[in-house]
Scaffold this active site. Structure first.
Site, PDB file in Angstrom:
ATOM      1  N   HIS A   1      -0.216   0.472   9.363  1.00 38.20           N
ATOM      2  CA  HIS A   1      -1.400   0.882   8.612  1.00 38.20           C
ATOM      3  C   HIS A   1      -2.358   1.685   9.462  1.00 38.20           C
ATOM      4  O   HIS A   1      -3.539   1.755   9.175  1.00 38.20           O
ATOM      5  CB  HIS A   1      -2.133  -0.331   8.051  1.00 38.20           C
ATOM      6  CG  HIS A   1      -1.315  -1.094   7.079  1.00 38.20           C
ATOM      7  ND1 HIS A   1      -0.488  -2.119   7.474  1.00 38.20           N
ATOM      8  CD2 HIS A   1      -1.167  -0.964   5.745  1.00 38.20           C
ATOM      9  CE1 HIS A   1       0.120  -2.596   6.401  1.00 38.20           C
ATOM     10  NE2 HIS A   1      -0.272  -1.917   5.354  1.00 38.20           N
TER      11      HIS A   1
ATOM     12  N   HIS B   1       3.433   4.541   3.132  1.00 39.30           N
ATOM     13  CA  HIS B   1       4.592   4.113   3.923  1.00 39.30           C
ATOM     14  C   HIS B   1       5.878   4.772   3.428  1.00 39.30           C
ATOM     15  O   HIS B   1       6.965   4.268   3.682  1.00 39.30           O
ATOM     16  CB  HIS B   1       4.749   2.595   3.851  1.00 39.30           C
ATOM     17  CG  HIS B   1       3.517   1.843   4.182  1.00 39.30           C
ATOM     18  ND1 HIS B   1       2.849   2.040   5.362  1.00 39.30           N
ATOM     19  CD2 HIS B   1       2.810   0.916   3.500  1.00 39.30           C
ATOM     20  CE1 HIS B   1       1.777   1.247   5.386  1.00 39.30           C
ATOM     21  NE2 HIS B   1       1.725   0.569   4.271  1.00 39.30           N
TER      22      HIS B   1
ATOM     23  N   GLY C   1       0.816  -1.194   0.000  1.00 39.85           N
ATOM     24  CA  GLY C   1       0.000   0.000   0.000  1.00 39.85           C
ATOM     25  C   GLY C   1       0.856   1.252   0.000  1.00 39.85           C
ATOM     26  O   GLY C   1       1.995   1.240   0.466  1.00 39.85           O
TER      27      GLY C   1
ATOM     28  N   ASP D   1      -1.472  -8.321   0.711  1.00 39.32           N
ATOM     29  CA  ASP D   1      -0.214  -8.336  -0.038  1.00 39.32           C
ATOM     30  C   ASP D   1       0.138  -9.754  -0.466  1.00 39.32           C
ATOM     31  O   ASP D   1       0.500  -9.994  -1.616  1.00 39.32           O
ATOM     32  CB  ASP D   1       0.919  -7.763   0.828  1.00 39.32           C
ATOM     33  CG  ASP D   1       0.745  -6.275   1.085  1.00 39.32           C
ATOM     34  OD1 ASP D   1       1.228  -5.475   0.270  1.00 39.32           O
ATOM     35  OD2 ASP D   1       0.112  -5.912   2.089  1.00 39.32           O
TER      36      ASP D   1
END
Lengths: 333, 205
Positions: free
Chosen positions: A219, A56, A53, A109
């Site tokens: 997250h 990050h 995602g 993922d």
């Protein structure tokens, strides 16, 4: 919510456009959403692809370049990339020597990278090996969870496996290095505040002024435990004790010590934390042989930090020291 | 004989997801990362757009196209899971014309989700809504119920399964990292899965 954005729905695309403008040495394919090293595919070299995602940063797009990743595929904010995207990145860096997928152990993922590897094998015959990073000691019982999350060790692994690939080692060897880094690394994180996902517009969780979360992922998900906020020296112990006990790390070990900022914590505080961590490690007679301090695997504007220790040997130390030239990590050249 | 119009099913599901997107995101914020509503909305809007482009000739084609769009646009865990559901549904429905065929294809979809996500009943996932729905469909079909009654039973079972996720401790997905703290929260995946079953009921033709 105050953020430097235009439209919450376009944050990832706009940031990728900025990455492309700032780093002409990278090839940013906005349509397929992949960031590729300018000189890829490098003949005879194992390709390294990572992704996950967005949110990050600099992970993973900031680590594309000589001595580290060949390509990154950023998904939506906190959402894994899709198989087509991963497959496109794989095809873009496949130079005939195979491709290593570096996957953080999060359900989405893992599933999307699995589907992409199946597609790559079926459609182009590319040999893909996947390493699933799972260094987070906050997740205690993997029998009853999706298993330990991949967090700080991802950065270390991308650097060391990247150096191995850059030196021309074959896929099996690069994969062995990746496994070794994963096996020898442990991490633990904490948060002082939640982050705010742009499309949501308010903090993911509420945390009182006098509270902190221990054992968070990257997250904005809540942690394992909510406890009263404490001085940095106590936080350092809360993070290090489970790390040291888990591998376990022992007297005489030489380690790479990585103190990571979660996005909203100043370097001043990260260096202060590093001092506390170093003091505890001295007490255990563990030598900090290499170090990394800064925001490298973040959770948007979350305040907090994580600590990662990697037990070094001569081979891994040399791979860490090898030249690297990426937007976010650069030395030796 | 009445059965589910697959195209209408996808459209009705997209409408329900759109209507409940904020609720899905709020549930996800409590035990995940607050993107479930936005992701499902984006994926289902893309699926509807793909069906608008040209009308597929068969139910199997509709389900397969929907699957590929979801896999290609959602990401996260929901993309592969909802995508796999429709992909397996497509493979099983090809000559389907009655509620018995629908029930068999629905179960094939559920089995795909279980194989991809490796979740078991009680793990606090979408399987906890889809599983009871499949069982209710099978039972209704075996008992000779008509399509409307079978889908009403399936929707009720899915809703009950969704509600039953609230006290559970998550063992799969991102919520599993919360351990005991995941108890007391309704699972977002089971919630969107229950909407999928409810949509099938309104797509009966």
């Amino acid at each position: 919510m105050k953020k430097l954005i235009n439209d919450p729905a376009e944050v990832v695309d706009s940031a990728l456009a900025g990455l492309a403008a700032a780093h002409p040495e990278l090839r940013v394919d906005a349509k397929r959403r992949i960031v590729v090293r300018g000189d890829a595919p490098v003949r005879g070299k194992v390709g390294l692809v990572s992704g996950g995602g967005s949110g990050h940063e600099p992970l993973h797009g900031g680590f594309v370049g000589l001595g580290m990743l060949d390509a990154a595929c950023p998904g939506e904010i906190f959402t894994s990339p899709v198989p087509d995207q991963i497959q496109a990145a794989t095809a873009a860096v496949d130079a005939g020597a195979g491709v290593l997928h570096i996957v953080k152990n999060y359900t989405g993922d893992v599933m999307n990278f699995e589907m992409a590897a199946e597609l790559a094998a079926a459609e182009t015959g590319t040999e893909v090996h996947a390493i699933v990073v799972n260094d987070d000691v906050a997740v205690r019982d993997s029998l009853y969870t999706a298993g330990r999350r991949g967090v700080g060790a991802t950065v270390i692994l991308e650097k060391m496996a990247g150096a191995a690939a850059e030196s021309g080692r074959p896929l099996a060897e690069v994969a062995r290095i990746a496994e070794a880094v994963n096996d020898r690394s442990r991490s633990m994180g904490m948060a002082l505040t939640s982050c705010t996902v742009p499309a949501v517009g308010h903090p993911t969780f509420e945390l009182g002024d006098d509270e902190m979360e221990i054992g968070i992922g990257i997250h904005g998900e809540p942690g394992r435990q909510r406890v009263p906020v404490a001085p940095a020296r106590d936080i350092a112990e809360l993070l290090l004790d489970p790390i040291l006990a888990d591998l376990p790390f022992a007297q005489g070990d030489r380690v790479l010590c990585f103190v990571n900022g979660m996005g909203a914590t100043p370097l001043l505080e990260l260096y202060l934390m590093f001092d506390e961590v170093a003091r505890i490690l001295r007490g255990h007679r563990i030598e900090i042989a290499r170090s990394l301090v800064g925001p490298y695997i973040t959770a948007l504007d979350m305040a907090g930090c994580s600590v990662t220790l990697t037990r070094l040997d001569d081979e891994l130390t040399a791979l860490w020291d090898a030249p690297v030239r990426t937007p976010a990590l650069r030395w030796g050249i | 004989m009445a059965t589910v119009d697959t195209t209408e099913w996808v459209r009705d599901f997209a409408a329900l997801v759109d209507e409940h997107a904020e609720e899905l995101t709020a549930l996800d914020a409590a035990i995940g990362d607050a993107d479930h509503g936005a992701n499902m909305r984006r994926g289902m809007a893309a699926a509807v757009a793909a069906l608008d482009d040209s009308a597929p000739a068969t139910a199997a084609e509709t389900a397969k196209r929907t699957a590929m769009v979801l896999i290609r646009t959602i990401g996260g865990a929901s993309g592969p899971l909802f995508g796999t559901f429709f992909l397996r549904f497509a493979a099983a429905i090809d000559s389907g014309s009655d509620i018995g065929d629908f029930a068999r294809a629905f179960r094939a979809g559920l089995e795909g989700v279980i194989a991809r996500g490796k979740a078991e009943p009680g793990d606090k996932t979408m399987v906890d809504a889809l599983g009871p729905a499949a069982a209710a469909l099978d039972k209704a079909v075996a008992g000779g119920a008509d399509a409307a009654a079978a889908l009403a039973a399936a929707a009720a079972a899915a809703d009950a399964g969704r509600d039953a996720t609230t006290p559970l401790v998550a063992r799969k997905g991102r919520a599993s990292y919360l351990g005991e703290r995941s108890a007391g929260h309704q699972d977002p995946g089971a919630t969107s899965a229950a909407l999928l079953v409810r949509a099938a009921r309104s797509a009966l033709r």
